[in-house]
Design an enzyme around this catalytic site. Structure first.
Site, PDB file in Angstrom:
ATOM      1  N   GLU A 127       0.853  -1.204   0.000  1.00 57.01           N
ATOM      2  CA  GLU A 127       0.000   0.000   0.000  1.00 57.01           C
ATOM      3  C   GLU A 127       0.882   1.245   0.000  1.00 57.01           C
ATOM      4  OE1 GLU A 127      -2.505   1.759  -0.536  1.00 57.01           O
ATOM      5  OE2 GLU A 127      -4.005   1.251   0.984  1.00 57.01           O
ATOM      6  N   ASP A 128       0.395   2.314  -0.622  1.00 59.27           N
ATOM      7  CA  ASP A 128       1.216   3.531  -0.662  1.00 59.27           C
ATOM      8  C   ASP A 128       1.283   4.243   0.681  1.00 59.27           C
ATOM      9  OD1 ASP A 128      -1.447   4.269  -0.862  1.00 59.27           O
ATOM     10  OD2 ASP A 128      -1.106   5.878  -2.305  1.00 59.27           O
TER      11      ASP A 128
ATOM     12  N   ASP B 233      -2.896   6.044   6.842  1.00 53.46           N
ATOM     13  CA  ASP B 233      -3.270   7.326   7.435  1.00 53.46           C
ATOM     14  C   ASP B 233      -4.089   7.018   8.697  1.00 53.46           C
ATOM     15  OD1 ASP B 233      -3.924   9.943   7.880  1.00 53.46           O
ATOM     16  OD2 ASP B 233      -4.899  10.306   5.971  1.00 53.46           O
TER      17      ASP B 233
ATOM     18  N   PHE C 102       0.968  17.198   2.608  1.00 54.79           N
ATOM     19  CA  PHE C 102       0.197  16.400   1.647  1.00 54.79           C
ATOM     20  C   PHE C 102       1.174  15.819   0.631  1.00 54.79           C
ATOM     21  CE2 PHE C 102      -2.654  14.976  -1.422  1.00 54.79           C
ATOM     22  CZ  PHE C 102      -3.968  15.168  -1.043  1.00 54.79           C
TER      23      PHE C 102
ATOM     24  N   ARG D 252       0.378  11.466  -9.917  1.00 54.28           N
ATOM     25  CA  ARG D 252       0.748  10.074  -9.646  1.00 54.28           C
ATOM     26  C   ARG D 252       2.018   9.668 -10.398  1.00 54.28           C
ATOM     27  NH1 ARG D 252      -3.453   7.408  -6.864  1.00 54.28           N
ATOM     28  NH2 ARG D 252      -5.562   7.944  -7.475  1.00 54.28           N
TER      29      ARG D 252
HETATM   30  C1  PRP Z   1      -5.523   6.221   0.112  1.00 49.69           C
HETATM   31  C2  PRP Z   1      -4.364   5.265   0.279  1.00 49.69           C
HETATM   32  C3  PRP Z   1      -4.910   4.232   1.207  1.00 49.69           C
HETATM   33  C4  PRP Z   1      -5.858   5.033   2.083  1.00 49.69           C
HETATM   34  C5  PRP Z   1      -5.165   5.329   3.379  1.00 49.69           C
HETATM   35  O1  PRP Z   1      -6.354   5.722  -0.866  1.00 49.69           O
HETATM   36  O2  PRP Z   1      -3.978   4.699  -0.949  1.00 49.69           O
HETATM   37  O3  PRP Z   1      -5.627   3.223   0.527  1.00 49.69           O
HETATM   38  O4  PRP Z   1      -6.153   6.241   1.396  1.00 49.69           O
HETATM   39  O5  PRP Z   1      -6.025   5.993   4.258  1.00 49.69           O
HETATM   40  P1  PRP Z   1      -6.541   5.374   5.628  1.00 49.69           P
HETATM   41  O6  PRP Z   1      -5.374   4.776   6.350  1.00 49.69           O
HETATM   42  O7  PRP Z   1      -7.111   6.572   6.327  1.00 49.69           O
HETATM   43  O8  PRP Z   1      -7.601   4.346   5.304  1.00 49.69           O
HETATM   44  P2  PRP Z   1      -7.327   6.596  -1.777  1.00 49.69           P
HETATM   45  O9  PRP Z   1      -8.729   6.395  -1.276  1.00 49.69           O
HETATM   46  O10 PRP Z   1      -6.843   8.012  -1.864  1.00 49.69           O
HETATM   47  O11 PRP Z   1      -7.222   5.852  -3.189  1.00 49.69           O
HETATM   48  P3  PRP Z   1      -6.010   5.742  -4.248  1.00 49.69           P
HETATM   49  O12 PRP Z   1      -5.024   4.727  -3.714  1.00 49.69           O
HETATM   50  O13 PRP Z   1      -6.694   5.248  -5.491  1.00 49.69           O
HETATM   51  O14 PRP Z   1      -5.388   7.109  -4.414  1.00 49.69           O
END
Ligand code: PRP
Length: 179
Positions: A98-99, A102, A151, A164
Site C-alpha cells: 500500500e502507498d 493514514d 500532503f 501520480r
Molecule cells: C488512500 C491510500 C490508502 C488510504 C489510506 O487511498 O492509498 O488506501 O487512502 O487511508 P486510511 O489509512 O485513512 O484508510 P485513496 O482512497 O486516496 O485511493 P487511491 O489509492 O486510489 O489514491
C-alpha cells in the site's frame, strides 16, 4: 508538476534505497515460501512495481481497488471493494502493498477481510506512514518513510488524480489544495 511542490520529500534514489531495504527484509521473512503480494490500487501501483522486482523470493501477484467512507470513524467506516483479487486466499501468506497508511481504516479492514477469507498470514508493507493520524489499532510490518505532516504526492500518490506519475515524492503547496 514540480512547481506545485513545496519541497521534494524523497528523491528517486532515496525511494529506491528504502524500497530495496524493505524488499530484502520481506524476502528474508518469507524465504522458502511463495507469498501472494496484493497491490492496493491505485496509489500503491508504482511502489508495488518496484517492490516486487526487488524481492529475491518468488511471489504471486494480485490487485485490489477499494474505497472507504467514514474513514477514521470506527463505528461507521465502510470499505467498498471496487475491484477484488482473483486469488483463493485460503492457506496463503499474503503481503498487502500500500502507498500510505493514514487513519489505518483501509488496512485494518483489508487485513480482517483477507484473514476471514482464510489467509494463513497477512503482512502489511507501506511506502509512507502518516504518523500521528492513526484512528485504528494497526501498524505496518514494514514501512519505508514516516510522514509527520504535509500532503504527499508523486510515486503513485495523487491529489485529485494528478501527480501520480511524478517519479519522486513531494509535498504539495498548501495553496493547491486549500482554496
Ligand atoms: C488512500 C491510500 C490508502 C488510504 C489510506 O487511498 O492509498 O488506501 O487512502 O487511508 P486510511 O489509512 O485513512 O484508510 P485513496 O482512497 O486516496 O485511493 P487511491 O489509492 O486510489 O489514491
Amino acid at each position: 508538476m514540480h512547481q506545485d511542490l513545496e519541497r521534494v520529500f524523497a528523491s528517486e534514489a532515496e525511494i529506491q534505497e528504502k524500497v530495496e531495504k524493505a524488499a530484502e527484509l520481506v524476502s528474508d521473512r518469507y524465504r522458502g515460501s511463495e507469498p501472494l503480494a496484493v497491490c492496493v490500487l491505485k496509489g500503491g501501483a508504482l511502489f508495488y512495481a518496484d517492490f516486487i522486482r526487488a524481492l529475491t523470493i518468488p511471489v504471486a501477484l494480485d490487485f485490489i481497488a477499494v474505497s472507504t467512507y467514514g474513514k477514521g470513524i470506527v463505528s461507521s467506516g465502510k470499505l467498498v471493494i471496487k475491484k477484488d483479487v482473483d486469488s483463493d486466499l485460503r492457506g496463503r501468506d499474503v503481503i498487502i502493498v500500500e502507498d500510505i497508511i493514514d487513519s489505518g481504516f483501509t488496512l485494518i479492514s483489508l487485513k480482517k477481510l483477507f484473514l476471514e477469507r482464510g489467509a494463513k498470514s497477512v503482512c502489511i508493507v507501506t511506502l509512507l506512514n502518516k504518523i500521528g493520524r492513526r484512528a485504528h489499532d494497526i501498524t505496518p510490518d514494514f514501512n519505508c518513510f514516516d510522514l509527520a505532516d504535509g500532503f504527499a504526492v508523486g510515486y503513485g500518490l495523487d491529489y485529485d488524480e494528478a501527480y501520480r506519475n511524478l517519479p519522486y515524492l513531494g509535498i504539495l503547496k498548501r495553496e493547491i489544495y486549500e482554496h
